[in-house]
Design a protein around this motif. Structure first.
Motif, PDB file in Angstrom:
ATOM      1  N   ALA A 101      66.836  69.718  25.583  1.00 59.01           N
ATOM      2  CA  ALA A 101      68.268  69.950  25.805  1.00 59.01           C
ATOM      3  C   ALA A 101      69.062  68.941  24.995  1.00 59.01           C
ATOM      4  O   ALA A 101      68.524  67.918  24.557  1.00 59.01           O
ATOM      5  N   PHE A 102      70.362  69.235  24.834  1.00 60.31           N
ATOM      6  CA  PHE A 102      71.246  68.381  24.051  1.00 60.31           C
ATOM      7  C   PHE A 102      72.493  68.001  24.845  1.00 60.31           C
ATOM      8  O   PHE A 102      73.024  68.815  25.594  1.00 60.31           O
ATOM      9  N   VAL A 103      72.957  66.778  24.610  1.00 53.75           N
ATOM     10  CA  VAL A 103      74.279  66.339  25.059  1.00 53.75           C
ATOM     11  C   VAL A 103      74.949  65.767  23.819  1.00 53.75           C
ATOM     12  O   VAL A 103      74.517  64.747  23.288  1.00 53.75           O
ATOM     13  N   ILE A 104      75.988  66.468  23.360  1.00 51.51           N
ATOM     14  CA  ILE A 104      76.662  66.102  22.119  1.00 51.51           C
ATOM     15  C   ILE A 104      78.136  65.885  22.412  1.00 51.51           C
ATOM     16  O   ILE A 104      78.777  66.727  23.045  1.00 51.51           O
ATOM     17  N   SER A 105      78.661  64.759  21.950  1.00 54.64           N
ATOM     18  CA  SER A 105      80.080  64.489  22.105  1.00 54.64           C
ATOM     19  C   SER A 105      80.718  64.407  20.723  1.00 54.64           C
ATOM     20  O   SER A 105      80.304  63.610  19.876  1.00 54.64           O
ATOM     21  N   TYR A 106      81.715  65.248  20.519  1.00 51.97           N
ATOM     22  CA  TYR A 106      82.342  65.404  19.211  1.00 51.97           C
ATOM     23  C   TYR A 106      83.578  64.524  19.059  1.00 51.97           C
ATOM     24  O   TYR A 106      84.529  64.658  19.821  1.00 51.97           O
ATOM     25  N   ALA A 107      83.532  63.668  18.062  1.00 52.82           N
ATOM     26  CA  ALA A 107      84.726  62.919  17.676  1.00 52.82           C
ATOM     27  C   ALA A 107      85.655  63.880  16.948  1.00 52.82           C
ATOM     28  O   ALA A 107      85.204  64.878  16.369  1.00 52.82           O
ATOM     29  N   PHE A 153      69.657  74.483  16.713  1.00 53.60           N
ATOM     30  CA  PHE A 153      69.618  74.133  18.141  1.00 53.60           C
ATOM     31  C   PHE A 153      68.639  74.984  18.950  1.00 53.60           C
ATOM     32  O   PHE A 153      68.404  74.716  20.127  1.00 53.60           O
ATOM     33  N   LYS A 154      68.071  75.999  18.354  1.00 55.34           N
ATOM     34  CA  LYS A 154      66.942  76.766  18.908  1.00 55.34           C
ATOM     35  C   LYS A 154      67.167  77.330  20.309  1.00 55.34           C
ATOM     36  O   LYS A 154      66.229  77.455  21.096  1.00 55.34           O
ATOM     37  N   GLN A 155      68.394  77.652  20.652  1.00 59.46           N
ATOM     38  CA  GLN A 155      68.754  78.210  21.965  1.00 59.46           C
ATOM     39  C   GLN A 155      68.439  77.273  23.137  1.00 59.46           C
ATOM     40  O   GLN A 155      68.383  77.693  24.292  1.00 59.46           O
ATOM     41  N   LYS A 156      68.243  76.000  22.837  1.00 58.73           N
ATOM     42  CA  LYS A 156      68.026  75.022  23.907  1.00 58.73           C
ATOM     43  C   LYS A 156      69.365  74.739  24.583  1.00 58.73           C
ATOM     44  O   LYS A 156      70.412  74.753  23.935  1.00 58.73           O
ATOM     45  N   PRO A 157      69.355  74.500  25.896  1.00 61.72           N
ATOM     46  CA  PRO A 157      70.621  74.273  26.599  1.00 61.72           C
ATOM     47  C   PRO A 157      71.329  73.016  26.096  1.00 61.72           C
ATOM     48  O   PRO A 157      70.687  72.018  25.757  1.00 61.72           O
ATOM     49  N   ALA A 158      72.664  73.116  26.061  1.00 61.96           N
ATOM     50  CA  ALA A 158      73.466  72.009  25.553  1.00 61.96           C
ATOM     51  C   ALA A 158      74.728  71.834  26.385  1.00 61.96           C
ATOM     52  O   ALA A 158      75.272  72.805  26.919  1.00 61.96           O
ATOM     53  N   VAL A 159      75.158  70.589  26.470  1.00 56.68           N
ATOM     54  CA  VAL A 159      76.465  70.253  27.015  1.00 56.68           C
ATOM     55  C   VAL A 159      77.249  69.658  25.860  1.00 56.68           C
ATOM     56  O   VAL A 159      76.782  68.727  25.201  1.00 56.68           O
ATOM     57  N   TYR A 160      78.418  70.215  25.604  1.00 60.28           N
ATOM     58  CA  TYR A 160      79.298  69.726  24.558  1.00 60.28           C
ATOM     59  C   TYR A 160      80.435  68.952  25.211  1.00 60.28           C
ATOM     60  O   TYR A 160      81.069  69.434  26.154  1.00 60.28           O
ATOM     61  N   LEU A 161      80.684  67.770  24.679  1.00 61.65           N
ATOM     62  CA  LEU A 161      81.729  66.886  25.160  1.00 61.65           C
ATOM     63  C   LEU A 161      82.643  66.515  24.003  1.00 61.65           C
ATOM     64  O   LEU A 161      82.268  66.660  22.837  1.00 61.65           O
ATOM     65  N   ALA A 201      83.105  77.474  19.653  1.00 60.40           N
ATOM     66  CA  ALA A 201      83.269  78.770  18.995  1.00 60.40           C
ATOM     67  C   ALA A 201      82.184  79.028  17.953  1.00 60.40           C
ATOM     68  O   ALA A 201      81.741  80.164  17.778  1.00 60.40           O
ATOM     69  N   SER A 202      81.744  77.976  17.264  1.00 62.71           N
ATOM     70  CA  SER A 202      80.731  78.159  16.218  1.00 62.71           C
ATOM     71  C   SER A 202      79.303  78.070  16.751  1.00 62.71           C
ATOM     72  O   SER A 202      78.356  78.391  16.028  1.00 62.71           O
ATOM     73  N   ALA A 203      79.128  77.668  17.985  1.00 60.97           N
ATOM     74  CA  ALA A 203      77.792  77.454  18.566  1.00 60.97           C
ATOM     75  C   ALA A 203      76.825  78.623  18.366  1.00 60.97           C
ATOM     76  O   ALA A 203      75.656  78.399  18.009  1.00 60.97           O
ATOM     77  N   ALA A 211      72.551  78.818  16.955  1.00 59.51           N
ATOM     78  CA  ALA A 211      71.628  78.991  18.077  1.00 59.51           C
ATOM     79  C   ALA A 211      71.800  77.908  19.136  1.00 59.51           C
ATOM     80  O   ALA A 211      70.842  77.412  19.698  1.00 59.51           O
ATOM     81  N   ALA A 212      73.049  77.556  19.400  1.00 58.86           N
ATOM     82  CA  ALA A 212      73.354  76.597  20.463  1.00 58.86           C
ATOM     83  C   ALA A 212      73.630  77.369  21.751  1.00 58.86           C
ATOM     84  O   ALA A 212      74.409  78.318  21.760  1.00 58.86           O
ATOM     85  N   ASN A 213      72.989  76.965  22.810  1.00 57.05           N
ATOM     86  CA  ASN A 213      73.137  77.584  24.122  1.00 57.05           C
ATOM     87  C   ASN A 213      73.998  76.657  24.975  1.00 57.05           C
ATOM     88  O   ASN A 213      73.484  75.877  25.778  1.00 57.05           O
ATOM     89  N   VAL A 214      75.297  76.724  24.779  1.00 56.19           N
ATOM     90  CA  VAL A 214      76.221  75.800  25.434  1.00 56.19           C
ATOM     91  C   VAL A 214      76.395  76.198  26.899  1.00 56.19           C
ATOM     92  O   VAL A 214      76.904  77.276  27.193  1.00 56.19           O
ATOM     93  N   LYS A 215      75.981  75.314  27.778  1.00 59.33           N
ATOM     94  CA  LYS A 215      76.052  75.565  29.221  1.00 59.33           C
ATOM     95  C   LYS A 215      77.358  75.076  29.829  1.00 59.33           C
ATOM     96  O   LYS A 215      77.792  75.591  30.849  1.00 59.33           O
ATOM     97  N   ALA A 216      77.968  74.052  29.221  1.00 57.93           N
ATOM     98  CA  ALA A 216      79.216  73.497  29.745  1.00 57.93           C
ATOM     99  C   ALA A 216      79.899  72.692  28.652  1.00 57.93           C
ATOM    100  O   ALA A 216      79.238  72.166  27.748  1.00 57.93           O
TER     101      ALA A 216
END
Length: 175
Positions: A71-77, A102-110, A128-130, A134-139
């Motif tokens: 899984a991923f936790v990414i915070s965008y500047a 991102f291989k459809q793995k779950p992600a949280v975008y911050l 929008a571009s996820a 192949a980003a699986n944005v959960k929140a």
């Protein structure tokens, strides 16, 4: 669960890296690997340079580190409403190698900022571009007024409502 977390920023005092690190740490029992995008050396992308050198080594290293994640936790500047140039450049090189990085793995975008916007523009663009990557944005969570809600020196949130929101977001990584 192995979580890869990073702030899409090159700042040595990145509030986005601090937020991503803290948020990933809220997942009980998770193994968290925090990336620093400064560790991935890539030249400025151009198709001409790509033809000349092939795949940039830094982009291959970035993809290898992403591959380790469950899984991923990414915070965008946010720089002028968009991704920082250094992150966008690394991302461009990486997606030329593997568009579905991102291989459809779950992600949280911050996203966070010291001001009132909470970097909402870049967060909206990332979300929008996820699907294209192949980003699986959960929140998604935007955090305005970072320094009012987070103790950067201690590396932790101080605002109870924010803590609750971040916990709820990462709880979706397992689902």
């Amino acid at each position: 669960m192995k979580i890869v977390a990073y702030g899409a920023s090159t700042s040595s005092t990145s509030i986005n890296k601090a937020l991503a690190t803290y948020t990933a740490g809220l997942v009980e029992g998770a193994e968290v690997k925090v990336l620093d995008i400064n560790d991935y050396d890539v030249p400025m992308f151009s198709e001409d340079l790509e033809k000349e050198i092939g795949q940039a080594d830094g982009a291959k290293e970035f993809l290898n580190d992403l591959a380790d994640a469950d899984a991923f936790v990414i915070s965008y500047a946010e720089h002028n409403g968009h991704y920082p140039a250094a992150y966008k450049n690394l991302f461009d090189w990486a997606t030329r190698i593997d568009r579905e990085l991102f291989k459809q793995k779950p992600a949280v975008y911050l996203a966070t900022s010291p001001g009132p916007s909470g970097a909402k523009s870049v967060l909206a663009a990332a979300e929008a571009s996820a699907p294209f990557y192949a980003a699986n944005v959960k929140a998604t969570v935007s955090v305005p007024g970072f320094y009012d809600k987070f103790d950067a020196e201690a590396g932790k949130a101080t605002d109870e409502a924010l803590i609750t929101e971040l916990k709820a977001a990462v709880a979706k990584l397992a689902g």
